[in-house]
Design an enzyme around this catalytic site. Structure first.
Site, short mmCIF file in Angstrom:
data_model
loop_
_atom_site.label_atom_id
_atom_site.label_comp_id
_atom_site.label_asym_id
_atom_site.label_seq_id
_atom_site.Cartn_x
_atom_site.Cartn_y
_atom_site.Cartn_z
N HIS A 1 8.99 -9.08 1.12
CA HIS A 1 8.94 -7.90 0.26
C HIS A 1 9.69 -8.23 -1.03
O HIS A 1 10.82 -8.73 -0.99
CB HIS A 1 9.64 -6.71 0.92
N HIS B 1 5.84 -12.13 5.70
CA HIS B 1 5.72 -11.64 4.33
C HIS B 1 7.10 -11.38 3.76
O HIS B 1 8.02 -10.97 4.47
CB HIS B 1 4.86 -10.38 4.26
N GLY C 1 12.32 -4.52 12.27
CA GLY C 1 11.46 -3.58 11.55
C GLY C 1 10.13 -4.17 11.11
O GLY C 1 9.42 -3.56 10.31
N ILE D 1 0.82 -1.21 0.00
CA ILE D 1 0.00 0.00 0.00
C ILE D 1 0.87 1.27 0.00
O ILE D 1 0.40 2.33 -0.42
CB ILE D 1 -0.96 -0.01 1.23
P1 5GP Z 1 6.93 -4.90 7.59
O1 5GP Z 1 7.54 -3.63 8.12
O2 5GP Z 1 6.02 -5.56 8.58
O3 5GP Z 1 7.95 -5.82 7.01
O4 5GP Z 1 6.08 -4.43 6.34
C1 5GP Z 1 4.69 -4.29 6.33
C2 5GP Z 1 4.32 -3.75 4.98
O5 5GP Z 1 2.93 -3.85 4.84
C3 5GP Z 1 4.70 -2.27 4.77
O6 5GP Z 1 5.55 -2.14 3.64
C4 5GP Z 1 3.35 -1.59 4.58
O7 5GP Z 1 3.39 -0.54 3.62
C5 5GP Z 1 2.46 -2.74 4.13
N1 5GP Z 1 1.06 -2.57 4.51
C6 5GP Z 1 0.58 -2.20 5.73
N2 5GP Z 1 -0.76 -2.19 5.73
C7 5GP Z 1 -1.14 -2.57 4.49
C8 5GP Z 1 -2.43 -2.76 3.88
O8 5GP Z 1 -3.49 -2.56 4.49
N3 5GP Z 1 -2.44 -3.16 2.58
C9 5GP Z 1 -1.28 -3.37 1.88
N4 5GP Z 1 -1.42 -3.75 0.60
N5 5GP Z 1 -0.05 -3.23 2.42
C10 5GP Z 1 0.01 -2.83 3.71
#
Ligand code: 5GP
Ligand code: ZN
Length: 112
Positions: A101, A99, A92, A31
């Site tokens: 990236h 997930h 982070g 997002i």
């Molecule tokens: P983390 O920091 O946990 O590795 O990454 C979480 C990712 O999820 C972030 O890059 C953030 O932009 C993405 N994200 C958070 N909420 C949402 C959402 O509601 N929809 C989508 N598509 N991505 C999300």
């Protein structure tokens, strides 16, 4: 898990731009993209992080790893891509559903 954001996306309860899905994994656009292409690949089943993997997840994780190249090619990333897995608050991680990236596009800087 009923209150997990990515479980809800996988179940279609919260909208996302899904680019690929099958019985084991779902891939959708981040997002808040940090690169020209920024996808998130998640297992359908709820696993919190790399810290929570068990031997029974080995086949699933290998399958997801193998799929990444195909997903990158489908997204037009013919010259390469970057993968990142944030694990735990210290790594982070903000969303606690494992997930991967998948990032790519022009001007991805290398690690210096
Ligand atoms: P983390 O920091 O946990 O590795 O990454 C979480 C990712 O999820 C972030 O890059 C953030 O932009 C993405 N994200 C958070 N909420 C949402 C959402 O509601 N929809 C989508 N598509 N991505 C999300
Ligand atoms: Zn979940």
């Amino acid at each position: 898990m009923s209150d997990c954001l990515f479980c809800k996306i996988a179940a279609g309860e919260i909208p996302a731009d899904i680019v690929y899905e099958d019985d084991q994994m779902v891939v959708f656009m981040d997002i808040a993209p940090k690169a020209e292409v920024h996808l998130l690949a998640i297992p359908r089943s709820h696993i919190e992080s790399l810290d929570d993997l068990e031997e029974s997840h080995d086949t699933l994780m290998a399958y997801m790893m193998r799929k990444l190249s195909e997903l990158a090619k489908d997204a037009g990333l013919d010259t390469g891509f970057r993968t990142i897995i944030n694990t735990g608050p210290g790594g982070g991680q903000v969303v606690f559903h494992l997930h991967i990236h998948l990032l790519g596009g022009s001007n991805l800087p290398g690690f210096q």
